[in-house]
Scaffold this motif. Structure first.
Motif: not given
Lengths: 183, 124, 160
Positions: B46-58, B64-73, C108-112
């Motif tokens: 656990f980390r303090t002020d953490a988020v779950a390890p699930i990539v959201d749109r934010q 970028a190519d839509g597959m890069t996660v941000t540094g905040a994550f 973030l797709n169902l088939v991704s």
């Protein structure tokens, strides 16, 4: 932070009651309370996968335990006990207690996980590259089914074997019952 | 302190499994030990002020190519590895619980009691 | 076990579809949202356990026979092993995510996620079928034992 202490205190009190009560059904229900407290704790620890799994597993294990205990009259446990056995069990508990207290000093502080301070840790790589390499947004899912799927295969084998063992134990008895009722 | 409380829970389960003479109590002690170990592994990550390890749109890098996660994550997400290990361990614990309970029921059907000292005396 | 009152049966009849659908949702979206094969499989087992508790053993045995349940269990395990060894045929490694490069590049797709949803389905089938199997066997056993002790009264008296 306070919620963690409150929930753990609740779990410890429930465990105390479960260990010390004479009523078996009450003990089983107290173990269920520990499990649901643990599920809430997982939710606050930012582990929603485990919280979901813990809740549903808890429901099913409560059903199993209650079915095992509810129809059987609780046998009063006699007081006499071998001297050697008591000494050995107390020695085991004390040894593990001392060893565990020694280990507590070496643990990292809460809220500062080990993988942050380790350069090149596996967890850091999973977080950075998990979405690109596996395509799964849920990093836990990508770990259990892609990076460490071999582990999951072993887990499925263990589950299969334990269910097979339970089925073999229960089924042998049923077959004997059927045979006896025929005779 | 949280680790120490988790260890106390583990010791309660161990005490129940080693000292008690009722078979169902022993099974309950093993179940309590499983809870304590799972909880300890999650607490370690656990980390303090953490988020779950699930990539959201934010948490996706825009542009970028839509597959890069941000540094905040990367700075906020908790450790996903203990969660993956504990997830399999919970389901295994249900399977082993079923196995232990079926052994207990079988012994009850044979001897008519859950008391292990009674069963040992009846064996000879 | 004969089942419960008509109120419980009606509510269970409505709730069972919702629980089952929730399990299917948890399995299918396991790579995007919290959940996955393990949690979804246990929910699938729980929907049939609800039927078992509300309607009794005979009803469930007609709905999902034990032989079919064991076959589903083996099918899930076999599908997971097949997903594991399939890339070996085409020169990959054990458990390589072989579908990933054939799919469109979008997150973030169902088939991704390549083989991860397929593995989730296999694991969910396996976990649900096996857990329901063991709970069903436990319920059958308890009934037999109860009638036996009540009928003869000898087995519960081990003193002799």
């Amino acid at each position: 932070m306070l919620i963690f202490y409150a929930l753990l205190l609740f779990m410890i009190i429930a465990a105390l009651i479960a260990v010390e009560t004479k009523n078996l059904l009450g003990a089983v229900i107290c173990v269920g309370a520990i499990g649901f407290g643990g599920a809430l704790m997982f939710l606050f620890l930012r582990a929603p996968d485990i919280a979901i799994t813990q809740i549903v597993v808890e429901v099913l294990s409560l059903i199993i335990l209650i079915r095992a205990t509810i129809a059987r009259h609780v046998t009063p446990v006699s007081g006499d006990r071998e001297f050697v056995g008591a000494v050995v069990s107390v020695a085991i508990v004390l040894t593990l207690f001392v060893a565990g207290v020694k280990v507590l000093d070496a643990l990292p502080p809460f809220g500062d996980p080990i993988f942050v301070r380790t350069p090149g840790a596996a967890s850091q790589t999973y977080l950075e590259q998990g979405l690109r390499q596996t395509g799964a947004a849920n990093i836990v899912s990508s770990v259990i089914l892609d990076y460490r799927a071999y582990d999951t295969l072993g887990e499925a084998t263990v589950l299969f074997t334990s269910i097979l063992g339970a089925a073999a134990i229960l089924r042998g008895k049923s077959r004997k019952l059927v045979k006896e009722s025929d005779a | 302190m949280l680790y120490a409380m988790c260890f106390a829970l583990f010791m309660l389960g161990l005490y129940c499994a080693v000292v008690k003479k009722n078979m169902v109590k022993i099974v309950l002690g093993i179940v309590i030990m499983e809870y304590a170990v799972n909880l300890f592994l999650i607490l370690l990550g656990f980390r303090t002020d953490a988020v779950a390890p699930i990539v959201d749109r934010q948490f996706l890098e825009t542009g970028a190519d839509g597959m890069t996660v941000t540094g905040a994550f990367l700075r906020q997400a908790v450790d996903p590895l203990p969660q993956a290990l504990v997830l399999t361990s919970i389901v295994i614990s249900l399977g082993t619980l079923a196995l232990m309970i079926s052994v207990c029921i079988r012994i009850y059907g044979k001897y008519g009691t859950f008391d292990i000292t009674e069963i040992r005396r009846l064996k000879g | 076990m004969k089942g419960m009152t008509v109120i419980v049966k009606t509510v269970a009849g409505w709730a069972k579809m919702l629980v089952f659908l929730f399990g299917v949702y948890i399995i299918l979206f396991g790579h995007l949202t919290p959940g996955g094969g393990f949690a979804g499989g246990v929910i699938l087992a729980a929907s049939y356990v609800l039927l078992l508790l509300a309607f009794g053993r005979r009803f469930v045995e007609e709905d999902l026979p034990l032989a079919l349940d064991s076959k589903l269990d083996c099918l899930g395990a076999l599908a997971f092993a097949l997903i594991a060894v399939w890339p070996l045929i085409w020169g990959g490694g054990f458990f390589v995510n072989f579908l990933l490069k054939h799919l469109p590049e979008s997150a973030l797709n169902l088939v991704s996620a390549g083989t991860i949803p397929l593995s989730n389905i296999a694991i969910g089938l396996k976990v649900g079928a096996s857990l329901f199997l063991v709970i069903f066997l436990l319920s059958v056993f308890s009934d037999d034992h109860g009638t036996k002790t009540r009928a003869t009264g000898r087995i519960a008296d081990p003193k002799e």
